[in-house]
Write an enzyme that holds these catalytic residues in place. Structure first.
Site, PDB file in Angstrom:
ATOM      1  N   SER A 112       6.423  -1.617   0.331  1.00 21.09           N
ATOM      2  CA  SER A 112       6.380  -0.209   0.702  1.00 21.09           C
ATOM      3  C   SER A 112       7.473   0.047   1.731  1.00 21.09           C
ATOM      4  CB  SER A 112       5.015   0.103   1.310  1.00 21.09           C
ATOM      5  OG  SER A 112       5.032   1.404   1.838  1.00 21.09           O
ATOM      6  N   SER A 113       8.087   1.238   1.650  1.00 18.04           N
ATOM      7  CA  SER A 113       9.190   1.523   2.582  1.00 18.04           C
ATOM      8  C   SER A 113       8.724   1.518   4.035  1.00 18.04           C
ATOM      9  CB  SER A 113       9.825   2.866   2.246  1.00 18.04           C
ATOM     10  OG  SER A 113       8.879   3.907   2.389  1.00 18.04           O
ATOM     11  N   CYS A 114       7.401   1.712   4.266  1.00 14.38           N
ATOM     12  CA  CYS A 114       6.938   1.783   5.662  1.00 14.38           C
ATOM     13  C   CYS A 114       6.865   0.402   6.303  1.00 14.38           C
ATOM     14  CB  CYS A 114       5.613   2.524   5.771  1.00 14.38           C
ATOM     15  SG  CYS A 114       4.273   1.675   4.979  1.00 14.38           S
ATOM     16  N   TYR A 141      -0.773  -3.314   8.278  1.00 12.32           N
ATOM     17  CA  TYR A 141      -0.458  -3.137   6.852  1.00 12.32           C
ATOM     18  C   TYR A 141       0.919  -3.720   6.547  1.00 12.32           C
ATOM     19  CZ  TYR A 141       0.739  -0.439   2.616  1.00 12.32           C
ATOM     20  OH  TYR A 141       1.139  -0.050   1.362  1.00 12.32           O
ATOM     21  N   LYS A 145       1.873  -6.731   4.007  1.00 15.94           N
ATOM     22  CA  LYS A 145       2.729  -6.501   2.837  1.00 15.94           C
ATOM     23  C   LYS A 145       3.998  -7.364   2.892  1.00 15.94           C
ATOM     24  CE  LYS A 145       2.061  -3.743   0.045  1.00 15.94           C
ATOM     25  NZ  LYS A 145       1.250  -3.791  -1.205  1.00 15.94           N
ATOM     26  N   HIS A 184      -2.099  10.312   2.662  1.00 12.59           N
ATOM     27  CA  HIS A 184      -0.710  10.399   3.100  1.00 12.59           C
ATOM     28  C   HIS A 184      -0.318  11.863   3.313  1.00 12.59           C
ATOM     29  CE1 HIS A 184      -0.254   6.254   1.212  1.00 12.59           C
ATOM     30  NE2 HIS A 184       0.108   6.102   2.465  1.00 12.59           N
ATOM     31  N   ASP A 274       3.822  11.428  15.402  1.00 12.93           N
ATOM     32  CA  ASP A 274       4.806  11.716  14.362  1.00 12.93           C
ATOM     33  C   ASP A 274       4.981  10.551  13.392  1.00 12.93           C
ATOM     34  OD1 ASP A 274       5.677  14.285  14.621  1.00 12.93           O
ATOM     35  OD2 ASP A 274       7.348  13.808  15.957  1.00 12.93           O
TER      36      ASP A 274
HETATM   37  N1  LIG Z   1       0.740   5.389  -2.164  1.00 16.91           N
HETATM   38  C1  LIG Z   1       1.970   5.209  -1.730  1.00 16.91           C
HETATM   39  O1  LIG Z   1       2.637   6.140  -1.219  1.00 16.91           O
HETATM   40  C2  LIG Z   1       2.618   3.861  -1.839  1.00 16.91           C
HETATM   41  C3  LIG Z   1       3.938   3.731  -1.410  1.00 16.91           C
HETATM   42  C4  LIG Z   1       4.549   2.498  -1.521  1.00 16.91           C
HETATM   43  C5  LIG Z   1       3.849   1.433  -2.014  1.00 16.91           C
HETATM   44  N2  LIG Z   1       2.565   1.561  -2.421  1.00 16.91           N
HETATM   45  C6  LIG Z   1       1.871   0.372  -2.905  1.00 16.91           C
HETATM   46  O2  LIG Z   1       1.311   0.604  -4.184  1.00 16.91           O
HETATM   47  C7  LIG Z   1       0.085  -0.119  -4.304  1.00 16.91           C
HETATM   48  C8  LIG Z   1      -1.026   0.814  -4.775  1.00 16.91           C
HETATM   49  O3  LIG Z   1      -1.113   1.950  -3.960  1.00 16.91           O
HETATM   50  P1  LIG Z   1      -1.942   3.240  -4.408  1.00 16.91           P
HETATM   51  O4  LIG Z   1      -1.375   4.359  -3.660  1.00 16.91           O
HETATM   52  O5  LIG Z   1      -2.066   3.275  -5.871  1.00 16.91           O
HETATM   53  O6  LIG Z   1      -3.371   2.926  -3.786  1.00 16.91           O
HETATM   54  P2  LIG Z   1      -4.813   3.392  -4.316  1.00 16.91           P
HETATM   55  O7  LIG Z   1      -4.718   4.677  -5.046  1.00 16.91           O
HETATM   56  O8  LIG Z   1      -5.723   3.303  -3.153  1.00 16.91           O
HETATM   57  O9  LIG Z   1      -5.170   2.279  -5.369  1.00 16.91           O
HETATM   58  C9  LIG Z   1      -5.393   0.975  -4.991  1.00 16.91           C
HETATM   59  C10 LIG Z   1      -6.161   0.292  -6.072  1.00 16.91           C
HETATM   60  O10 LIG Z   1      -6.403  -1.058  -5.650  1.00 16.91           O
HETATM   61  C11 LIG Z   1      -7.751  -1.355  -5.917  1.00 16.91           C
HETATM   62  N3  LIG Z   1      -8.284  -2.342  -4.986  1.00 16.91           N
HETATM   63  C12 LIG Z   1      -8.260  -2.271  -3.632  1.00 16.91           C
HETATM   64  N4  LIG Z   1      -8.890  -3.344  -3.120  1.00 16.91           N
HETATM   65  C13 LIG Z   1      -9.322  -4.077  -4.178  1.00 16.91           C
HETATM   66  C14 LIG Z   1     -10.022  -5.294  -4.291  1.00 16.91           C
HETATM   67  N5  LIG Z   1     -10.442  -5.956  -3.212  1.00 16.91           N
HETATM   68  N6  LIG Z   1     -10.283  -5.764  -5.524  1.00 16.91           N
HETATM   69  C15 LIG Z   1      -9.887  -5.087  -6.627  1.00 16.91           C
HETATM   70  N7  LIG Z   1      -9.208  -3.935  -6.596  1.00 16.91           N
HETATM   71  C16 LIG Z   1      -8.915  -3.438  -5.366  1.00 16.91           C
HETATM   72  C17 LIG Z   1      -8.502  -0.049  -5.727  1.00 16.91           C
HETATM   73  O11 LIG Z   1      -9.739  -0.163  -6.380  1.00 16.91           O
HETATM   74  P3  LIG Z   1     -10.878   0.963  -6.229  1.00 16.91           P
HETATM   75  O12 LIG Z   1     -10.489   1.976  -7.263  1.00 16.91           O
HETATM   76  O13 LIG Z   1     -12.141   0.253  -6.516  1.00 16.91           O
HETATM   77  O14 LIG Z   1     -10.784   1.467  -4.821  1.00 16.91           O
HETATM   78  C18 LIG Z   1      -7.537   0.925  -6.350  1.00 16.91           C
HETATM   79  O15 LIG Z   1      -7.733   0.994  -7.747  1.00 16.91           O
HETATM   80  C19 LIG Z   1      -0.196  -0.761  -2.957  1.00 16.91           C
HETATM   81  O16 LIG Z   1       0.221  -2.093  -3.006  1.00 16.91           O
HETATM   82  C20 LIG Z   1       0.695  -0.005  -2.009  1.00 16.91           C
HETATM   83  O17 LIG Z   1       1.115  -0.814  -0.952  1.00 16.91           O
HETATM   84  C21 LIG Z   1       1.920   2.764  -2.350  1.00 16.91           C
END
Ligand SMILES: NC(=O)c1ccc[n+]([C@@H]2O[C@H](COP(=O)([O-])OP(=O)(O)OC[C@H]3O[C@@H](n4cnc5c(N)ncnc54)[C@H](OP(=O)(O)O)[C@@H]3O)[C@@H](O)[C@H]2O)c1
Length: 320
Positions: A112-114, A141, A145, A184, A274
């Site tokens: 992630s960029s953060c 976090y 990561k 977010h 911020d």
């Molecule tokens: N969102 C952003 O802006 C962003 C930006 C950069 C990178 N990312 C990366 O993209 C990835 C996904 O992000 P997202 O935004 O899609 O998050 P999300 O919508 O919260 O989805 C995360 C998923 O992971 C599952 N999960 C979490 N803990 C688990 C566990 N212990 N066992 C099995 N499944 C589990 C969750 O299951 P449940 O459905 O049961 O909760 C959910 O389906 C992450 O690695 C994050 O770092 C996200």
């Protein structure tokens, strides 16, 4: 190196109910993949090494797109650091180890960029990772990561595993989290403006000064990038995935306001933090490989708001 993946290959998408995982599933289906493997958290808690090992032994995925994780905005990150650290460490430790022990052809891990340093020179290049102190509000976090990204490199170095990692910028879109406590910036804004519109409030309060700059990528673009990288990227170094363009929080709020509730007046709550002043990715490397985003911000916000209205009726009518 370009190699089209067999559309009948067994591809495991972790976190398939989440925003990123569900977009990856839609993208793979759109692109003709017929053998997708998924498991809910109840079926497969990715923090549990024995369960994950057994699942990999039985399911035998050939490709892994690792999109599971515990994610959230500033508030969730700063109030639940132990949970963010533990969950994210465990989730990649189990999956990467099982993908080595039950060999997969390729795994894509998402950073992630953060997780770039707080005062990183802008735009942020892949080489800038670990070059300075992290943003304190999401340090736990970020550390977790970063160990995931480094683990991909260590498995490649020690065991020759074809594990690659990508560094997406801030994402938004279908299946986003609109909860005001844990979301977010963009989905929080959409929900805030919408609630203000329902309540007839003249003002919408935005966290912080409005001056931080943010880059935003639609999650459908990210999903296409994940498939592109699975087929076109083999390097140990992580690769940035973004638009290469950013807007200030004030500009973003004005744009969301125009789409959701043009009558609202913006008020900036300067007592709230911020976060990082600017976060713009240098996307030169992925552009050179031949990938570029397709969905522009205003169009993406419009379709995301439409999705919110159609799919979250309870939330979108919360104050009716
Ligand atoms: N969102 C952003 O802006 C962003 C930006 C950069 C990178 N990312 C990366 O993209 C990835 C996904 O992000 P997202 O935004 O899609 O998050 P999300 O919508 O919260 O989805 C995360 C998923 O992971 C599952 N999960 C979490 N803990 C688990 C566990 N212990 N066992 C099995 N499944 C589990 C969750 O299951 P449940 O459905 O049961 O909760 C959910 O389906 C992450 O690695 C994050 O770092 C996200």
């Amino acid at each position: 190196m370009t190699s089209q993946i067999d559309r009948a290959a067994r591809v495991y998408v972790s976190g398939h109910l989440g925003m990123v995982g569900s977009a990856i599933v839609r993208c793979l289906e759109r692109n003709g993949f017929t053998n997708l493997l998924t498991a809910t958290r109840a079926e497969l808690d990715l923090r549990d090494p024995a369960t994950v090992d057994q699942w990999f032994r039985q399911a035998r995925p050939e490709y892994v797109l690792h999109a599971a994780g515990t994610v959230g905005g500033i508030q969730a990150n700063s109030t639940r650091p132990a949970e963010f650290m533990y969950d994210n460490l465990m989730i990649h430790a189990t999956v990467l180890r099982s993908a080595w022990q039950h060999p997969v052809k390729k795994l894509l891990y998402l950073g992630s960029s953060c997780i770039y340093p707080r005062d990183c020179p802008q735009p942020m290049r892949e080489e800038d990772l670990l070059s300075g102190p992290l943003e304190p509000t999401n340090e736990a976090y970020a550390l977790a990561k970063i160990t995931g990204l480094k683990s991909c490199q260590y498995y490649r170095q020690q065991y020759g595993c074809n594990f690659v990692s990508a560094m997406p910028t801030n994402l938004y879109g279908t299946n986003d989290n609109f909860d005001l406590e844990s979301s977010h910036v963009l989905p929080a804004m959409i929900n805030k403006f919408h609630q203000a519109k329902l309540a007839g409030s003249p003002e919408v309060s935005i966290w912080g000064s409005g001056s931080p700059q943010r880059e935003l990528l639609h999650v459908e673009d990210l999903a296409e990038a994940c498939l592109f990288l699975l087929e076109n990227y083999e390097e140990p170094q992580t690769i940035n995935v973004g638009t290469g363009q950013d807007v200030s929080i004030a500009e973003l709020a004005a744009l969301v306001g125009q789409i959701v509730y043009p009558e609202a007046k913006l008020v900036f709550d300067r007592d709230k933090p911020d976060g990082t002043p600017r976060k713009l990715l240098d996307v030169t490397r992925i552009h050179h490989l031949g990938w570029k985003h397709q969905i522009e911000l205003a169009d993406g916000i419009r379709s995301t708001y439409q999705w919110f209205l159609e799919n979250l009726p309870a939330k979108s009518a919360a104050h009716k």
